[in-house]
Design an enzyme around this catalytic site. Structure first.
Site, short mmCIF file in Angstrom:
data_model
loop_
_atom_site.label_atom_id
_atom_site.label_comp_id
_atom_site.label_asym_id
_atom_site.label_seq_id
_atom_site.Cartn_x
_atom_site.Cartn_y
_atom_site.Cartn_z
NE ARG A 27 43.39 32.28 39.15
CZ ARG A 27 43.58 33.35 39.78
NH1 ARG A 27 44.76 33.59 40.57
NH2 ARG A 27 42.35 34.20 39.72
CE LYS A 187 41.79 46.89 22.94
NZ LYS A 187 40.84 46.37 23.75
#
Ligand SMILES: NC(=O)C1=CN([C@@H]2O[C@H](COP(=O)(O)OP(=O)(O)OC[C@H]3O[C@@H](n4cnc5c(N)ncnc54)[C@H](O)[C@@H]3O)[C@@H](O)[C@H]2O)C=CC1
Ligand SMILES: O=C(CO)COP(=O)(O)O
EC number: 1.1.1.94
Length: 363
Positions: A27, A187
């Site tokens: 970015r 998880k």
């Protein structure tokens, strides 16, 4: 590679070290420049030398030119907006699209491969996901690691797995996209719970109890939503659960620890420099759990701590639902949930019948 944070950059290194020509999209122009000139990403991977063959750009169109495989590694909540920008650049392409992300979209509860399919409107056989016990910094240091690549198409999974392997990174394949993606998402939530009890100061019995019962929750949820139970016993389930719950490198674990030490949710978000996907996935996962009638007592309590409605010290005694009847240890996808599993099995058999023998719930 779309996204030059810790995992995107590490995965780019895996591919480049395996012989692929890799272009990173970052970015920020300064980060692209640092990768090109210094072969470093000092903010996300301090001390790591990147392969000389890896290049970077902050122009999306340049990154996409001639790409045969497109890997996505941005925060899950930003995937949709990034895909909107990518779509016109992929209109003529039959590139494989690979999600490296471990979150679900807030608001829709969709897995990342589902968001990709919706936004790119592409054949799901072109989409793959990667998951497993993959703490970025350890892999960037070339410590031996295994992962799983999953796609509805065995061929796509194998093509991606061949590209994403090298002397320190071994990839296995499966076709259970649902189980592989949910393993990675769920998880994270259990790792937040482990961080919380660690922050409070509880020891190994508490953590082992949460990990073990957490795996039950993960498996019940994933199976109720169309996954194969074996996937949750594999790298994308148990494997990743162990790595994330044990490691101080885990951002989810770290976020939990700060909560356990008494910081508020807002303070934790401010302190986190990197993406902790679990924080945004809690609410949509609990919504899906309610819809599929799965009990997730640990994840429920993580949400209560995040919302400031439960003292972190109280999370451990409530590993099971609050009723006085002793609960069977076996899981929902076994038998001990008073008929819910049987009902879901019958429903799946009925759906399968309706869909002409194809497996219901498949991606
Ligand atoms: N870091 C790790 O060890 C692993 C991370 N993952 C998953 O990979 C995904 C990405 O995580 P990380 O790279 O670790 O996060 P990170 O926080 O290290 O990097 C995120 C990257 O996305 C960029 N970004 C932030 N907002 C954006 C937006 N709106 N549009 C485009 N780019 C944006 C950031 O500038 C940064 O380059 C997550 O879903 C994570 O669960 C999976 C396996 C391992
Ligand atoms: O997914 C990971 C390890 O497999 C990384 O975990 P964290 O996002 O918690 O750092």
């Amino acid at each position: 590679m779309i996204g030059a944070g810790s995992w995107g950059t590490t995965f780019g290194k895996i591919l480049a070290d395996g012989g692929a020509q890799v272009t990173m999209w970052a970015r920020r122009a300064e980060l692209a420049q640092e990768i090109n000139e210094a072969k470093r990403n000092s903010r996300y991977l301090p001390g790591i030398n990147l392969p000389r063959t890896m290049t970077a750009t902050h122009e999306l169109a340049t990154a996409m030119q001639g790409a045969e495989q497109v890997y996505l590694s941005v925060p899950s909540q930003s995937l949709r907006e990034n895909l909107k920008a990518l779509r016109p650049l992929l209109s003529e392409s039959d590139a494989k699209i690979v999600s490296l992300m471990k979150g679900v979209e807030r608001g829709t509860g969709l897995r990342m491969s589902q968001v990709i399919q919706q936004e790119l409107r592409c054949d799901p056989d072109r989409i793959a996901v990667a998951s497993g016990p993959n703490l970025a910094l350890e892999i960037a240091r070339e410590q031996p690691t295994a992962a799983v690549i999953s796609s509805r198409s065995q061929e796509t999974a194998e093509i991606v797995a061949r590209a994403a392997r090298n002397s320190y990174f071994r990839t296995f394949v499966n076709t259970d996209v649902i189980g592989t993606e949910f393993g990675g998402v769920l998880k994270n939530l259990i790792a937040v719970a482990i961080g919380i009890v660690d922050g409070v100061g509880y020891g190994e019995n508490t953590k082992a109890s949460i990990i073990t019962r957490g795996l039950v929750e993960m498996t019940d949820f994933a199976v109720a939503n169309g996954a194969h139970p074996e996937t949750l016993q594999g790298l994308a389930g148990l494997g990743d659960l162990i790595a994330t719950c044990q490691s101080p490198l885990s951002r989810n674990n770290t976020a939990g620890r700060l909560l356990g030490q008494g910081y508020s949710f807002q303070d934790v978000v401010k302190q986190m420099q990197q993406t902790a996907e679990g924080l945004a996935s809690v609410a949509p996962i609990l919504q899906l759990a309610r819809e599929s009638e799965v009990d997730m007592p640990i994840v429920e309590q993580v949400k209560m701590v995040l919302d400031g409605k439960m003292d972190p010290r109280d999370i451990a005694p409530h590993l099971t639902t609050d009723d006085d009847t002793p609960q069977g240890e076996r899981t929902n996808h076994g038998q001990a949930d008073g008929g819910g599993a049987l009902r879901r099995t019958l429903q799946r058999a009925f759906d399968q019948f309706r869909h002409g023998g194809r497996r219901a719930g498949r991606d």
